[in-house]
Design an enzyme around this catalytic site. Sequence first.
Site, mmCIF file in Angstrom:
data_model
loop_
_atom_site.group_PDB
_atom_site.id
_atom_site.type_symbol
_atom_site.label_atom_id
_atom_site.label_comp_id
_atom_site.label_asym_id
_atom_site.label_seq_id
_atom_site.Cartn_x
_atom_site.Cartn_y
_atom_site.Cartn_z
ATOM 1 N N GLU A 80 -3.214 27.519 13.307
ATOM 2 C CA GLU A 80 -2.567 28.820 13.381
ATOM 3 C C GLU A 80 -3.364 29.895 12.648
ATOM 4 O OE1 GLU A 80 -0.203 29.260 15.348
ATOM 5 O OE2 GLU A 80 0.501 27.207 15.685
ATOM 6 N N ARG A 90 16.014 29.735 17.223
ATOM 7 C CA ARG A 90 16.624 29.362 18.496
ATOM 8 C C ARG A 90 17.710 28.314 18.306
ATOM 9 N NH1 ARG A 90 15.720 25.308 22.005
ATOM 10 N NH2 ARG A 90 13.867 24.607 20.880
ATOM 11 N N CYS A 143 8.619 26.475 10.602
ATOM 12 C CA CYS A 143 7.161 26.360 10.441
ATOM 13 C C CYS A 143 6.540 27.705 10.081
ATOM 14 C CB CYS A 143 6.524 25.825 11.723
ATOM 15 S SG CYS A 143 6.801 24.067 12.019
ATOM 16 N N HIS A 164 -0.237 23.090 13.498
ATOM 17 C CA HIS A 164 0.779 22.438 14.323
ATOM 18 C C HIS A 164 0.196 21.192 14.981
ATOM 19 C CE1 HIS A 164 3.801 25.878 14.609
ATOM 20 N NE2 HIS A 164 4.520 24.794 14.394
#
Length: 211
Positions: A80, A90, A143, A164
């Site tokens: 990332e 979510r 995360c 990730h």
Amino acid sequence: MTTVLLTGFEPFGGDAANPSGEAVHRVAAGWSGPETLVTAVLPVAFSAAAERLRALIAEHSPDAVVATGLAGGRAAIGVERVAVNLLDARIPDNDGQQPIDVPSVPGAPAAAFATLPVKAIVRDLRAAGIPAELSYSAGTYVCNHVFFSALHAVDPGVRTGFVHVPWSAEHAPDSDAATLPLAQIARAIDLVLRTTLDVDVDAALSGGTLH
């Protein structure tokens, strides 16, 4: 003595395992230094994860921080590059909290860049035969929150970033999921640490995207 802080996550969303936490245990078991490696498996909970991470940073004063987490659906190790100052969950976290459209760190900038040598890491992973990609979104779940919180908590000069990982072949929720063997995920994380410690200036390679 150089100290590195490496974290993964516990399972979440009803899953039986989280390959990031499993791989962190494997890396710790095989670590031979010479740097001191501090490891932790964080809760998948917004408040608890950030608090635990900040406590680890305060206790150990690491020279580098590498956090890892699961990105189910990805087929490659995702290094990332950008953390955003946004929580937009979510699904609820493991403590039942579901923050929507609030900042990770109130008053902080809208985004922050990883300070790991991200392009060199992708290069070295691919050279080792491990699928890897530079990613420009760590999502808006725990995360990303840990990623942004780490960048905000460390002292200047402390290399910090997030990686990730896909599902492991051993723990994938279904046979159609993109996976890598857990041993390869652990090897990838070990290489991430090694490149972070050994490369002073990031590689001048193209890593951009068109969309």
